[in-house]
Design an enzyme around this catalytic site. Structure first.
Site, short mmCIF file in Angstrom:
data_model
loop_
_atom_site.label_atom_id
_atom_site.label_comp_id
_atom_site.label_asym_id
_atom_site.label_seq_id
_atom_site.Cartn_x
_atom_site.Cartn_y
_atom_site.Cartn_z
N THR A 45 3.97 1.48 -0.97
CA THR A 45 4.70 1.48 -2.24
C THR A 45 3.84 2.08 -3.35
O THR A 45 4.30 2.90 -4.15
CB THR A 45 5.14 0.05 -2.61
N TRP B 103 6.82 -0.96 -8.02
CA TRP B 103 8.03 -1.48 -7.38
C TRP B 103 9.16 -1.52 -8.39
O TRP B 103 10.28 -1.10 -8.11
CB TRP B 103 7.77 -2.88 -6.81
N PHE C 7 -3.33 -0.28 7.28
CA PHE C 7 -3.95 -1.58 7.07
C PHE C 7 -5.11 -1.51 6.07
O PHE C 7 -5.09 -0.68 5.17
CB PHE C 7 -4.38 -2.18 8.42
N LYS D 253 0.82 -1.21 0.00
CA LYS D 253 0.00 0.00 0.00
C LYS D 253 0.86 1.27 0.00
O LYS D 253 0.60 2.19 -0.77
CB LYS D 253 -0.93 0.00 1.22
N LYS E 178 7.02 -7.04 10.19
CA LYS E 178 6.45 -6.34 9.03
C LYS E 178 7.50 -5.55 8.25
O LYS E 178 7.36 -5.31 7.06
CB LYS E 178 5.34 -5.41 9.51
N ALA F 15 -3.29 1.48 12.68
CA ALA F 15 -4.74 1.51 12.47
C ALA F 15 -5.45 0.36 13.17
O ALA F 15 -6.65 0.42 13.36
CB ALA F 15 -5.05 1.47 10.98
N ARG G 210 2.77 8.54 7.02
CA ARG G 210 3.08 8.31 8.43
C ARG G 210 4.57 8.00 8.62
O ARG G 210 5.24 7.56 7.71
CB ARG G 210 2.25 7.13 8.97
N PHE H 55 2.79 -8.22 -9.11
CA PHE H 55 4.01 -8.92 -8.75
C PHE H 55 4.46 -9.78 -9.94
O PHE H 55 3.65 -10.14 -10.80
CB PHE H 55 3.78 -9.82 -7.52
#
Length: 554
Positions: A72, A408, A300, A70, A104, A272, A93, A380
């Site tokens: 990214t 990415w 999230f 998210k 994570k 969150a 954030r 991906f």
């Protein structure tokens, strides 16, 4: 290459040069080296009445072990807007050290869509989280010292609410006993630690408009109850001035840059799942005042971050999102369709179609706010053309547009189509409204979120939660928004219920008021406000080489 290796290939520009893209004069920056700075308070006041840009929120499906990207996509979208020649700012954030050393990882994006320097952003940064931790623990120290020095406020030591915090995952500190030893070591009582991002001071920090508002909110923090059952506040303890002294620099938003030199305003970072999940109001408003398009994100999945962004942050700050992007991946949907993590790289269209119910529910939820929605399929390398095509058909069947993002690998170039579609949505009219009215009772608000957003059939309250809600409403806080703390892995309060669970019973075990932040926290299921480390934490793979370069950070 790893993310940190890619980040080191970035051609960084002096932060004053990046800030100039938003017409920020160099003398309005408080420098933290060459590539980081804080915006001055005077400058924030000067731009307060600027014409506001368009606000774009990036959210996602429920996270899975496969990762959704998210942040990214948020960064790639911002870079794509810049490539289109649009005056753009991201408002994101700050990362917590807990996930960085846990499971994570950091929160600087990935590949060629990163905020840089990524190692500095993920570790310490400009010290904001340390200041919040210090302010939280100063209040705790002043509270216990007041009890030790005669307890003039008649604090009931059995009803102390304020917890200590630290920005590291440490499960052994969830429940502790303090004051052991001699008489001069304090009163013996049970105490607790939470992670810094769950502290009410973090929530206040992110919702405060300025220093005056910060002081008012800090003063309203309820730290305990006295022997008569009345609340005792941080203001009663006389703690506000010294706490603000610790926070005076931290409250100024930070500016940094992406791999492609797009300006990023980074500030605050509540999770969150256990907090309200949005960056600071000051950062978002600065981005809106400085750019034509401001891209922000909420933590999230949309059931947590987006709901709280709309119903808490937007309500309190007078903000209105002009468009929402929901990030989804083929891998995440296959996981929701029952495929194990080890098998997610194998084509499985039927499993993806089965798990797409999770994405469809999030689309329905966001649309219920009257905001235009676009889905970003974060591609991906293992995704097949057939899977992408089928997912596109599923999204279109909901009347929603989508775009395949390859940010990415390609940075902003991989989100040009997405940016064009999102711009068109943001430039059109919308009918934004909140999920619930403030005048509803706390139980009505909880049940509205549970049934309309989570898909629950009913809500079960423990006896303790019922009593807590009654007391909160008797104290005059019945009109505040609700911040539900629950697992991020499911729409429900059970992390094992994947896909789109419906008709289940949401279990509320505890409810408390964050009077300074201005919302009511509802603990559902087995959510923890102090996470623990996994069997193999990321910290075991992080090191520093002979040249001072950090390795293993992701």
């Amino acid at each position: 290459m790893t993310d940190i290796e890619i980040a080191r290939t970035a051609k960084l520009k002096p932060i004053a040069e990046v800030a100039a893209k938003l017409d920020i004069p160099a003398d309005e920056l408080e420098m933290y080296g060459k590539y980081k700075a804080k915006l001055s308070d005077d400058f924030l006041k000067k731009i307060k009445d600027n014409k506001k840009g368009k606000l774009i929120l990036v959210t996602a499906v429920n996270p899975t072990p496969a990762g959704e990207g998210k942040t990214t996509v948020s960064i790639g979208l911002g870079q794509a807007f810049s490539k289109l020649g649009l005056k753009t700012a991201l408002a994101l954030r700050e990362p917590s050290l807990g996930p960085c050393f846990g499971v994570k990882g950091g929160a600087a994006g990935g590949g060629y869509s990163q905020v840089v320097p990524m190692d500095e952003l993920n570790l310490h940064f400009t010290g904001d989280f340390h200041a919040i931790t210090a302010a939280n623990n100063l209040l705790a120290a002043l509270l216990d010292n007041h009890i030790q020095q005669g307890n003039e406020l008649r604090i009931d030591t059995r009803q102390v609410l304020w917890k200590r915090c630290m920005d590291i995952n440490d499960r052994t500190l969830r429940n502790v006993v303090i004051g052991l030893g001699a008489k001069g070591d304090g009163f013996v009582r049970e105490d607790h630690f939470i992670i810094t991002v769950a502290s009410e001071i973090m929530a206040i920090f992110c919702l405060a408009e300025d220093m005056d508002d910060l002081k008012k909110r800090l003063s309203n923090i309820i730290v305990a109850y006295n022997l008569d059952g009345d609340p005792v506040t941080a203001g009663d303890l006389g703690a506000v001035g010294s706490m603000c002294a610790l926070l005076k620099d931290a409250i100024r938003p930070n500016i940094i840059q992406t791999m492609e030199n797009t300006p990023v305003i980074v500030h605050g970072g509540p999770f969150a799942n256990i907090a309200h999940g949005c960056n600071s109001v000051r950062a978002t408003k600065a981005a809106l005042a400085l750019a034509d398009y401001a891209v922000t994100e909420a933590g999230f999945g949309a059931d947590l971050g987006a709901e709280k962004f709309m119903d808490i942050k937007c309500r309190m700050a007078g903000l209105k999102p002009d468009a929402v992007v929901i990030v989804a991946t083929v891998r995440a949907l296959k996981y929701n369709g029952g495929v194990q993590k080890a098998d997610l790289t194998t084509e499985n269209i039927e499993a993806m179609k089965a798990g797409a119910c999770n994405l469809i529910k999030h689309i329905e939820n966001v649309k219920s706010y009257g905001v235009p929605v676009c889905v970003a399929i974060n591609r991906f390398t293992s995704d097949t053309d057939a899977e992408i095509a089928e997912l596109g058909k599923l999204i279109e069947s909901t009347g929603t547009d989508y775009s395949v993002a390859e940010v990415w690998a390609k940075g902003g170039e991989g989100a040009i189509e997405l940016a064009e579609k999102v711009k068109a949505l943001a430039d059109a009219d919308s009918d934004f409204h909140y999920l619930y009215d403030s005048s509803l009772s706390l139980t009505e608000k909880i049940e509205t979120i549970a049934t309309k957003i989570y898909g629950a059939g009913s809500v079960n309250y423990t006896n303790a939660a019922v009593k807590q809600i009654r007391k909160i409403e008797e104290m005059g806080f019945g009109n505040v928004p609700v911040c539900v703390a629950k697992t991020q892995y499911s729409l429900s309060d059970d992390p094992k219920k994947l896909g789109r669970p419906e008709g289940y019973e949401l279990n509320v075990r505890e409810v408390y008021i964050s009077a300074g932040a201005g919302f009511c926290v509802v603990l559902a299921g087995n959510i923890m406000t102090m996470p623990g480390l996994p069997k193999h934490p990321a910290a075991l793979d992080i090191d520093v080489d002979d040249h001072g370069e950090i390795t293993g950070l992701f």
